[in-house]
Design a protein around this motif. Structure first.
Motif, PDB file in Angstrom:
ATOM      1  N   LEU A 195      43.969  47.101  48.140  1.00 13.72           N
ATOM      2  CA  LEU A 195      43.669  46.904  46.765  1.00 13.72           C
ATOM      3  C   LEU A 195      44.862  48.026  46.006  1.00 13.72           C
ATOM      4  O   LEU A 195      44.971  48.842  46.681  1.00 13.72           O
ATOM      5  N   PRO A 196      45.447  47.618  44.938  1.00 14.71           N
ATOM      6  CA  PRO A 196      45.282  46.322  44.123  1.00 14.71           C
ATOM      7  C   PRO A 196      45.829  45.042  44.997  1.00 14.71           C
ATOM      8  O   PRO A 196      46.824  45.476  45.593  1.00 14.71           O
ATOM      9  N   LEU A 197      45.250  43.974  44.803  1.00 21.52           N
ATOM     10  CA  LEU A 197      45.940  42.881  45.303  1.00 21.52           C
ATOM     11  C   LEU A 197      47.103  42.404  44.404  1.00 21.52           C
ATOM     12  O   LEU A 197      47.100  42.620  43.204  1.00 21.52           O
ATOM     13  N   GLU A 198      48.237  41.966  45.264  1.00 20.86           N
ATOM     14  CA  GLU A 198      49.263  41.484  44.520  1.00 20.86           C
ATOM     15  C   GLU A 198      49.333  40.244  44.214  1.00 20.86           C
ATOM     16  O   GLU A 198      48.859  39.153  45.144  1.00 20.86           O
ATOM     17  N   ALA A 199      49.668  39.674  43.208  1.00 18.99           N
ATOM     18  CA  ALA A 199      49.830  38.130  43.046  1.00 18.99           C
ATOM     19  C   ALA A 199      51.240  37.630  43.559  1.00 18.99           C
ATOM     20  O   ALA A 199      52.280  37.999  43.931  1.00 18.99           O
TER      21      ALA A 199
END
Length: 149
Positions: free
Chosen positions: A145-149
């Motif tokens: 995390l954070p997840l990347e788009a």
């Protein structure tokens, strides 16, 4: 209005039955017995933000967790009962053996903290809310995390 200790104990016993049924079985028929038909559900399914609004939605959510974590069990760490309301701080433990919200089985053990609130009237759960530590769960499944788009 004062609620008797008997009512508080009945509420505690009902929630203990729910936890035991979830821990022991793959059938979710007990939801129809324990939850009122018009139960008020205060939950959103993390990942798609779809509200959980009915007994059928509760069963679908439980089914999703149990298919991904077949040995899933809820361990009550702390519990408070006041009148007709039971609050539990829980740890959900299990092994990731099936897909979960797009994440393929990892075989990882999970220990996810959460809270459950259940309000009981006339021997059934009439209001419910649950929150699971999804950031903890995702980390335990190997996502950064954070997840990347």
């Amino acid at each position: 209005m004062t609620i008797s200790t008997v009512d508080a104990e009945a509420a505690r016993d009902l929630i203990a039955r729910e936890n035991q049924a979830l821990n022991e079985g793959a059938s979710f028929d007990y939801v129809d017995e324990l939850y009122a038909e018009d139960v008020i559900v205060n939950m959103t399914r993390t990942g798609d933000d779809q509200p959980v609004v009915s007994r059928e939605d509760i069963k679908a959510l439980y089914r999703e967790w149990k298919s991904a974590f077949p040995d899933l069990r809820v361990e009550v760490e702390h519990e408070a009962v006041e009148g007709d309301t039971v609050m539990q701080y829980v740890t959900m433990r299990g092994t990731h053996e099936g897909p979960f919200r797009g994440i393929a089985s990892t075989g990882n053990e999970i220990a996810v903290p959460g809270f459950h609130m259940r309000r009981v009237q006339d021997g059934q759960i009439v209001e419910t809310a649950s929150v699971a530590g999804m950031a903890t769960l995702l980390g335990q499944l190997g996502l950064k995390l954070p997840l990347e788009a």
